[in-house]
Motif scaffolding. Structure first.
Motif, PDB file in Angstrom:
ATOM      1  N   ALA A   1      -9.620 -11.332   9.669  1.00 24.32           N
ATOM      2  CA  ALA A   1      -8.170 -11.511   9.555  1.00 24.32           C
ATOM      3  C   ALA A   1      -7.503 -10.285   8.923  1.00 24.32           C
ATOM      4  N   HIS A   2      -8.243  -9.198   8.753  1.00 30.61           N
ATOM      5  CA  HIS A   2      -7.712  -7.992   8.136  1.00 30.61           C
ATOM      6  C   HIS A   2      -7.735  -6.825   9.122  1.00 30.61           C
TER       7      HIS A   2
ATOM      8  N   VAL B   1      -7.157   5.123   2.882  1.00 26.32           N
ATOM      9  CA  VAL B   1      -7.491   3.896   3.606  1.00 26.32           C
ATOM     10  C   VAL B   1      -6.685   2.742   3.029  1.00 26.32           C
ATOM     11  N   ARG B   2      -6.092   1.951   3.931  1.00 29.44           N
ATOM     12  CA  ARG B   2      -5.378   0.737   3.549  1.00 29.44           C
ATOM     13  C   ARG B   2      -5.955  -0.440   4.323  1.00 29.44           C
ATOM     14  N   VAL B   3      -6.107  -1.551   3.618  1.00 30.97           N
ATOM     15  CA  VAL B   3      -6.550  -2.795   4.251  1.00 30.97           C
ATOM     16  C   VAL B   3      -5.371  -3.749   4.190  1.00 30.97           C
ATOM     17  N   LEU B   4      -5.015  -4.290   5.346  1.00 29.06           N
ATOM     18  CA  LEU B   4      -3.877  -5.203   5.440  1.00 29.06           C
ATOM     19  C   LEU B   4      -4.352  -6.581   5.853  1.00 29.06           C
ATOM     20  N   ASP B   5      -3.703  -7.623   5.317  1.00 33.88           N
ATOM     21  CA  ASP B   5      -4.026  -8.985   5.742  1.00 33.88           C
ATOM     22  C   ASP B   5      -3.236  -9.314   6.996  1.00 33.88           C
TER      23      ASP B   5
ATOM     24  N   VAL C   1      -0.523  -5.085   2.185  1.00 31.08           N
ATOM     25  CA  VAL C   1      -1.637  -4.229   1.766  1.00 31.08           C
ATOM     26  C   VAL C   1      -2.399  -4.945   0.660  1.00 31.08           C
ATOM     27  N   VAL C   2      -3.681  -5.217   0.907  1.00 28.54           N
ATOM     28  CA  VAL C   2      -4.517  -5.902  -0.082  1.00 28.54           C
ATOM     29  C   VAL C   2      -5.478  -4.946  -0.778  1.00 28.54           C
ATOM     30  N   SER C   3      -5.638  -3.760  -0.215  1.00 29.13           N
ATOM     31  CA  SER C   3      -6.500  -2.751  -0.823  1.00 29.13           C
ATOM     32  C   SER C   3      -6.047  -1.384  -0.336  1.00 29.13           C
TER      33      SER C   3
ATOM     34  N   ASP D   1     -15.544  -4.002  -1.393  1.00 28.08           N
ATOM     35  CA  ASP D   1     -14.673  -4.891  -2.165  1.00 28.08           C
ATOM     36  C   ASP D   1     -13.228  -4.433  -2.084  1.00 28.08           C
ATOM     37  N   ARG D   2     -12.361  -5.293  -2.596  1.00 27.00           N
ATOM     38  CA  ARG D   2     -10.927  -4.980  -2.592  1.00 27.00           C
ATOM     39  C   ARG D   2     -10.659  -4.035  -3.696  1.00 27.00           C
TER      40      ARG D   2
END
Length: 133
Positions: A51-52, A90-94, A99-101, A132-133
């Motif tokens: 889901a990310h 680097v960006r992690v999106l839900d 942005v979650v990380s 990890d986040r």
């Protein structure tokens, strides 16, 4: 005279065979521009991994760091041809786009094949796995 010519020919043939037998000490590598890929992915154990989405960009200090286009811009993996940037953001999106990380990473590029011998280069890749986040 014929015996001497035959001996010279045999020595010449042996010398040519030794020189051309694949001895790589003096061999030069071909001028080939091998490609480089970068993969940034979420570790398999990342909570709700699918889901990310992962986004990769150049740092502000290097606006053109040589990133290619992500081959599949949705999902927990970013993959593209690059020109070996030393640092990427680097960006992690839900799923909602939040942005979650966010982090800066230094990819470790490694040669993955040496088609012309160990003394020559080859295609390279780096894989960054976010645990990890």
């Amino acid at each position: 005279m014929r015996g001497r010519a035959g001996a010279v020919a045999a020595v010449l043939a042996a010398t040519l065979a030794a020189v051309g037998s694949g001895c790589s000490a003096g061999r030069t590598c071909p001028a080939v521009g091998y490609g480089t890929t970068l993969e940034v992915r979420l570790f398999d154990g990342w909570p709700d991994r699918d889901a990310h989405a992962v986004e990769v960009s150049c740092p502000d200090a290097e606006p053109d760091c040589g990133l290619g286009e992500d081959e599949d811009p949705s999902g927990p993996r970013w993959f593209a041809s690059v020109s070996t940037p030393a640092v990427v953001e680097v960006r992690v999106l839900d799923a909602a786009g939040t942005v979650v990380s966010e982090r800066t990473v230094e990819p470790d590029y490694r040669v993955v094949a040496r088609p012309h011998g160990t003394a020559c280069g080859g295609p390279r890749e780096a894989v960054v796995s976010l645990v990890d986040r």
